[in-house]
Design an enzyme around this catalytic site. Structure first.
Site, PDB file in Angstrom:
ATOM      1  N   GLU A  12       0.845  -1.191   0.000  1.00 57.82           N
ATOM      2  CA  GLU A  12       0.000   0.000   0.000  1.00 57.82           C
ATOM      3  C   GLU A  12       0.879   1.239   0.000  1.00 57.82           C
ATOM      4  O   GLU A  12       1.695   1.424   0.888  1.00 57.82           O
ATOM      5  CB  GLU A  12      -0.940   0.007   1.209  1.00 57.82           C
TER       6      GLU A  12
ATOM      7  N   GLY B  49       1.947  -0.975  -6.029  1.00 56.91           N
ATOM      8  CA  GLY B  49       1.544  -2.348  -6.355  1.00 56.91           C
ATOM      9  C   GLY B  49       2.040  -2.819  -7.694  1.00 56.91           C
ATOM     10  O   GLY B  49       2.364  -3.999  -7.860  1.00 56.91           O
TER      11      GLY B  49
ATOM     12  N   ASP C  26      -6.075  -5.603  -7.195  1.00 57.68           N
ATOM     13  CA  ASP C  26      -7.323  -4.864  -7.012  1.00 57.68           C
ATOM     14  C   ASP C  26      -7.006  -3.370  -6.996  1.00 57.68           C
ATOM     15  O   ASP C  26      -7.103  -2.713  -5.965  1.00 57.68           O
ATOM     16  CB  ASP C  26      -7.973  -5.317  -5.692  1.00 57.68           C
TER      17      ASP C  26
END
Length: 286
Positions: free
Chosen positions: A121, A147, A167
């Site tokens: 993150e 990411g 995601d």
């Protein structure tokens, strides 16, 4: 599209994604060998459903809140119950829904002592919240890394078994292209791993091109795998409206997953539908 997850935690897309996530991880548990979960865009980990963002959108009220109140058949309930049990565990009272766990905490709940979680993150506030949620957890590592950079860097994991969850927030116009390219780079290094790719359905052309790119990457690999495509719509998508349809591509899915989803998804259409029943699309592994 800007997908700030605090506004959307516990919505229909989370319900579908996290049910599939739980089914995959339970399948990985069936072998004693350790596995690793790599979450490339992990988010804050735990979301306050009584907070300003969640209350302003109210999306969880037509998502997880309805699912917790729904009645399922004897066939579907055992498949959905592990997910619901995890959600309930983060709330102090069974009748009160105040918090919703994101993907890293759901994954963490299903790790055995030999398993590990790597959660990436980059956004500062979300990363701090995730670190707080996983503080002093020897099985989970929070990484301050983009990411897309982490995706090829962390595969294959030393366990050689596991799941990569991709995601992204879809804040950039080229996110679909980045998703296809990022998956391709990772799959080239780890073609035997399982991958779970989430995407919003705003443009049928964009989603079909993503699915085609992923399928082509798999087909061209030295060790080709399979891909299961799942899409769920709560109401027909109209221009300029909030997200009403989302999808998943599951690469190297458990052999049991397609049949499980054929049992689960029809029973989610009524509780998750808005202005009528929702609908799903399930393309078997190819």
């Amino acid at each position: 599209m800007n997908y700030r997850h605090a506004f959307h935690a516990g919505n229909f897309a989370d319900v579908i994604k996290h049910i599939v996530l739980v089914r995959i991880l339970l399948y990985l548990q069936e072998k004693d060998a350790a596995f690793r979960v790599i979450d490339t865009h992990a988010g804050a980990g735990l979301y306050d459903l009584t907070g300003e963002e969640a209350m302003r959108s109210g999306e969880w009220l037509t998502g997880i809140a309805r699912i917790l109140q729904a009645r399922f058949s004897d066939n579907a309930l055992p498949l959905i119950a592990p997910y619901l049990d995890i959600v309930r565990a983060f709330n102090s009272h069974p009748a009160t829904l105040e918090r919703y766990p994101g993907s890293p905490l759901i994954s963490r709940a299903l790790l055995r002592p030999q398993d590990r979680l790597t959660a990436c993150e980059l956004e500062g506030n979300a990363r701090k919240a995730l670190i707080d949620a996983l503080r002093r957890d020897s099985q989970a590592r929070v990484v301050d890394l983009d990411g897309w950079t982490a995706l090829p860097a962390f595969v294959p994991p030393k366990e050689r078994r596991g799941l990569v969850l991709i995601d992204p927030p879809f804040e950039q116009k080229d996110e679909f292209e980045r998703l296809a390219a990022g998956f391709g780079e990772a799959f080239a290094k780890w073609p035997t791993g399982s991958y779970l790719l989430w995407y919003p359905v705003k443009s049928r052309r964009a989603t079909d091109e993503l699915a085609q790119a992923v399928a082509q990457t798999i087909a061209e690999a030295k060790s080709p795998g399979k891909c299961l495509r799942v899409e769920f719509s709560v109401t027909p998508q109209a221009e300029g409206t909030a997200l009403t349809s989302a999808g998943l591509l599951v690469v190297n899915p458990p052999w049991t997953l397609s049949a499980e989803l054929k049992t689960i998804l029809p029973e989610l259409e009524k509780p998750l539908g808005q202005g009528g029943a929702g609908r799903f699309r399930l393309v078997p592994p190819i």
